[in-house]
Write a protein that holds these residues in place. Structure first.
Motif, PDB file in Angstrom:
ATOM      1  N   GLN A 260     -15.553  -5.468  -5.347  1.00 40.17           N
ATOM      2  CA  GLN A 260     -14.526  -5.096  -4.375  1.00 40.17           C
ATOM      3  C   GLN A 260     -15.067  -4.137  -3.310  1.00 40.17           C
ATOM      4  O   GLN A 260     -14.763  -4.265  -2.132  1.00 40.17           O
ATOM      5  N   GLU A 261     -15.884  -3.179  -3.743  1.00 35.48           N
ATOM      6  CA  GLU A 261     -16.337  -2.140  -2.813  1.00 35.48           C
ATOM      7  C   GLU A 261     -17.542  -2.570  -1.967  1.00 35.48           C
ATOM      8  O   GLU A 261     -17.729  -2.067  -0.872  1.00 35.48           O
ATOM      9  N   TYR A 262     -18.368  -3.449  -2.511  1.00 26.72           N
ATOM     10  CA  TYR A 262     -19.625  -3.737  -1.803  1.00 26.72           C
ATOM     11  C   TYR A 262     -19.824  -5.195  -1.399  1.00 26.72           C
ATOM     12  O   TYR A 262     -20.814  -5.530  -0.769  1.00 26.72           O
ATOM     13  N   GLU A 263     -18.870  -6.075  -1.767  1.00 27.06           N
ATOM     14  CA  GLU A 263     -18.922  -7.443  -1.256  1.00 27.06           C
ATOM     15  C   GLU A 263     -17.639  -7.739  -0.480  1.00 27.06           C
ATOM     16  O   GLU A 263     -17.668  -8.057   0.704  1.00 27.06           O
ATOM     17  N   VAL A 264     -16.516  -7.577  -1.188  1.00 24.48           N
ATOM     18  CA  VAL A 264     -15.227  -7.932  -0.591  1.00 24.48           C
ATOM     19  C   VAL A 264     -14.913  -7.039   0.609  1.00 24.48           C
ATOM     20  O   VAL A 264     -14.373  -7.498   1.621  1.00 24.48           O
ATOM     21  N   TYR A 265     -15.269  -5.770   0.524  1.00 25.95           N
ATOM     22  CA  TYR A 265     -15.016  -4.826   1.623  1.00 25.95           C
ATOM     23  C   TYR A 265     -15.652  -5.316   2.924  1.00 25.95           C
ATOM     24  O   TYR A 265     -15.185  -5.032   4.016  1.00 25.95           O
TER      25      TYR A 265
END
Lengths: 129, 382, 348
Positions: free
Chosen positions: B129-134
């Protein structure tokens, strides 16, 4: 994204801060509590290099709602010059400009806005050098 | 440790099930499985689902499904491992019977993806969530990154990717439960709307509603039942970095490789012993990588291997006779058990027009996210 | 010696030509271009705003200053397009640069002179020995109403200046501010586009304040126009700064390097600071430079700088303005421009 989460990730998103294992030298972005290489729990603070290389790339044409107005946008896996890999947008370019092996540099951009009234989310992206 | 058998299976049709709710479809599949097994009670239940909370706003579906199935107060648990939630649930059911804790376990999977949620967002929660989806990446995007790297490194062609979809759509025409029961051509796949370059909408599994269930018992208990059972010969599961970019090689699905290895070892067989396989073709490139990791062909040769027809119904190792995720549909939480349903029916000789001849040993491979988790099961006729 | 120890600019790559805007509104492009002396303007990418522009400009300034960002004791962002109505732009910029937490931060707004306002205060703090280094930024993603004359000029970009006492490249010799209450241009809270008084923005607003500040600083310092190598005046369009300079006795050659408006447009708070940065890119040691900003409402800040030898060492450490202005341009049509600038009504 709730503001507490957003603030906690700022050192990485804003300044590309990473951790370097004191024992085996492996770099981690974001920093971790345990080294996935050697199990050590001691790290030095370091940063990603400001430039890197495209390892793979795509154009996102169907996006989640927060990114919908930005399509199509390029996403790449980039390896920084000091060997850390990240997933990141490559902006200000055309799809045909992207190639595996091309150099990019990290820049500071807006990722998305939480509607018209929520927080504005910033972080790293890249542009072709 | 007791040997474990699948004694009953059932699934709903996969697709856009506008008239049926999340609980309706699970109960429908579960009743079919219980009826198929001919058991008069269930000791315990595992339900695999990726994110009913995001899709329809409902968590705590273990109790909900036990209630609506009329089997409460038995213990029930929801299992989540993204798109391999129900594959992992099967592993827990296997352990519970194998260890002797229960005699009859219902394992199911369900997902209702068409009830108005932002499916692209919901699915993306299986990535970092923090390093791909963001950064705005999507699941098609992650597999497109794998595809581009695979093409660059191994010379895999656009046509070879399309060949996966053509084959799976062809198989799907013979599966009455499949979401799409129509043929597609190479040209149609390659010229379809791009989702994430180089992948088109016809390289991608659809957004689906559906449920699938199996009933497990010990092999000894199965003998008392008057139904054809299928024995679970091996089970393997593994994890990999959640974020695709953290892998040493983004064309290698290490969790698939290791889960396969563990299952082969437990079963005491090798890849060439497999007669039929259901694998996680969420995108065409995924099937190419998976058949490499499972040892059906060499690393890097998945494209030509598919193009030459080796994975077709009448090929060397038929892969996804059900139509796979691509054509049968991919209600994420249900997929793992739906794969088991297909392999059980193949081994029972019940697969109709898509029956693989003389299928004795079958394999299912179910994957979470971009390969962050994978689970493999091997089955054989009893 | 107190002055600038590092400077840097940033311009987005996107552009729209005056012809494209004129065509959209049924105006004659030839007379518009001649009247405003504008060819094209910068447009921010959909992921750019005053904050991202400020960060990139400041990073370039840090490259030239070669200082530890943690030593920046004050950081001011001047803009009339701060992304938040309440919540500072400066905190994001400081966090991104690594200047937090021991730093004084404020956002400034004074129409087009918020940038020089930041410079004025930054200079004062360093001179007063309250901070070692102070970073002043003028940046904007300017607004202009569709079909309004401002739409031809309102553009995006900005410049950053680090003031200090060690390693000075441009010493501040003098400053002067000239301010009155003049409602020539404004934007009310919540309004999307500014309004202006048409020709009232000229003589009683722009010229009165620019000339007032310039004449006063020349009188105060004793310098004559001929003493200066270069002069930079706020650039709401191509014509006004040249007219103002001429009236004061400056030649076109003195103004030319900083007169970047024909290709950049009016970056509001970033306008005269960026013209000044373009001038620093080519100035030589001992050159005198006059900088006069103008902000509606209305006021002008004037500065006299004297270049030092260190300029030759730092000039090439970051991209120069001319290169940003002329290279890698991506042209938009009006539809794309309207989308990029949020001028299309969308569903939430």
């Amino acid at each position: 994204m709730p503001s507490p989460t957003y603030r906690r990730e700022m050192p990485q998103r804003y300044r590309l801060e990473a951790a370097k294992c004191k024992k085996c030298g492996k770099l981690f972005f974001p920093p971790r509590l345990v080294c996935a290489g050697c199990g050590s729990k001691e790290f030095d603070k370091t940063k990603l290099s400001e430039t890197g290389t495209i390892l793979s790339h795509t154009m996102i044409r169907v996006a989640p709602a927060d990114f919908a107005t930005q399509v199509p946008y390029a996403i790449a896996i980039v390896e920084s010059d000091n060997g850390v890999r990240v997933t990141t947008q490559v902006v200000d370019c055309k799809p045909e400009d992207l190639e595996i092996g091309k150099k990019v540099k990290f820049i500071f951009r807006k990722l998305y806005e939480e509607g018209h009234t929520g927080i504005i989310c910033y972080g790293y992206k890249t542009v072709l050098v | 440790m007791r040997e474990v058998a699948v004694v009953g299976c059932g699934m709903t049709k996969f697709g856009e099930l506008w008239e049926k709710s999340l609980r309706d479809i699970f109960v429908e599949a579960a009743l079919k499985a219980i009826d198929d097994a001919g058991v008069d009670h269930i000791d315990s239940m595992y339900v695999g689902a990726m994110t009913p909370g995001l899709f329809v706003g409902q968590e705590h579906i273990s109790a909900l499904m036990a209630d609506y199935l009329g089997i409460a107060p038995i213990p029930a648990m929801r299992v989540e491992s993204a798109c391999c939630s129900s594959g992992m649930a099967l592993r827990l059911g296997l352990f519970e019977i194998s260890s002797g804790y229960s005699d009859i376990v219902l394992v199911g999977g369900v997902e209702k993806m068409n009830d108005g949620a932002d499916a692209t967002y919901a699915l993306a929660t299986a990535a970092d969530q923090e390093y791909e989806v963001y950064q705005g990446v999507t699941f098609p995007g992650l597999y497109a990154l794998i595809a581009r790297a695979h093409m660059h490194r191994y010379g895999t062609t656009r046509e070879q990717l399309a060949a996966v979809s053509v084959k799976n759509h062809h198989n799907g025409t013979m599966n009455p439960n499949a979401q799409f029961q129509r043929e597609v051509t190479l040209e149609q796949v390659m010229n379809a709307t791009l989702v994430a370059d180089p992948l088109t909408v016809l390289d991608s599994s659809p957004v689906s509603d559906g449920a699938a269930c199996v009933v497990l018992t010990s092999v000894d208990f199965a003998k008392q039942l008057k139904v054809p059972s299928v024995k679970i010969l091996g089970s393997g599961a593994a994890t990999d970095t959640l974020a695709l970019h953290n892998r040493e090689d983004i064309t290698t699905l290490k969790a698939v490789k290791l889960s396969g290895k563990a299952a082969y070892k437990m079963a005491g067989i090798k890849p060439s012993d497999i007669d039929v396989a259901e694998v996680h073709d969420c995108f065409s490139i995924a099937e190419i990588c998976i058949i490499e990791e499972l040892g059906f062909t060499e690393k890097g040769k998945g494209g030509p291997f598919t193009e030459q027809g080796n994975t077709a119904l009448e090929g060397k190792i038929p892969v996804n006779p059900s139509g796979g995720l691509k054509s049968k549909g991919h209600p994420v939480g249900a997929t793992g058990i739906a794969q088991v349903v297909e392999v059980v029916e193949q081994l029972r000789g019940n697969a109709g027009k898509r029956q693989v001849k003389n299928a004795k040993i079958g394999l299912t491979q179910n994957m979470g996210g971009s390969g962050g988790s994978s689970v493999v099961h091997i089955f054989t006729t009893t | 010696m107190v002055g600038i120890v590092g400077y840097g600019s940033y311009l987005p790559r996107y552009r729209i030509k005056v012809e494209e805007i004129a065509h959209q509104w049924g105006r004659d492009p030839v007379t518009v271009k001649r009247g405003l002396m504008l060819n094209e303007k910068t447009v921010p990418g959909m992921d750019e705003d005053t904050i991202t522009i400020s960060v990139e400009a400041a990073k370039n300034a840090l490259k030239r200053a070669n200082i530890d960002p943690a030593e920046i004791g004050a950081l001011y962002v001047g803009s009339e397009s701060h992304p938040y109505a309440v919540k500072p732009s400066g905190t994001v910029v400081a966090e991104a640069l690594g200047a937090v937490p021991n730093v004084h931060i404020a956002d400034y707004e004074f129409a087009c002179k918020a940038g020089t306002e930041a410079m004025f205060v930054a200079y004062g703090l360093v001179k007063a020995d309250l901070v070692k280094y102070a970073l002043a930024i003028g940046a904007d993603t300017s607004q202009g109403a569709p079909g309004d004359a401002l739409e031809f000029s309102a553009s995006a970009g900005g410049s950053a200046f680090i003031f200090g006492k060690e390693g000075v490249i441009a010493e501040v010799l003098d400053t002067f501010s000239y301010t009155t209450d003049t409602p020539d241009f404004w934007r009310r809270e919540g309004a999307f586009y500014p309004l202006h008084g048409g020709r009232f923005t000229g003589e009683p607003a722009y010229f009165k304040h620019i000339l007032g500040a310039a004449k006063a600083i020349l009188d105060k310092s004793g310098y004559k126009p001929a003493d200066f190598a270069y002069a930079v005046f706020h650039m709401p369009n191509g014509k006004f700064p040249l007219t103002a300079g001429k009236r004061l006795g400056f030649t076109k050659a003195q103004m030319e390097p900083g007169w970047i408006v024909p290709l950049m447009g009016n970056t509001y708070s970033g306008s005269s600071p960026t013209g000044f940065a373009a001038t620093l890119d080519i100035a030589k040691p001992d050159d005198l430079i006059l900088l006069v900003s103008f902000g509606s409402g209305a006021g002008s800040d004037a500065f006299i700088f004297k270049m030092t030898k260190r300029i030759d060492d730092v000039r090439d450490k970051a991209e120069k303005l001319k290169s940003m202005l002329e290279n890698n341009r991506i042209y938009l049509d009006y539809g794309q421009y309207a989308k990029y600038r949020g001028k299309i009504i969308m569903n939430e």
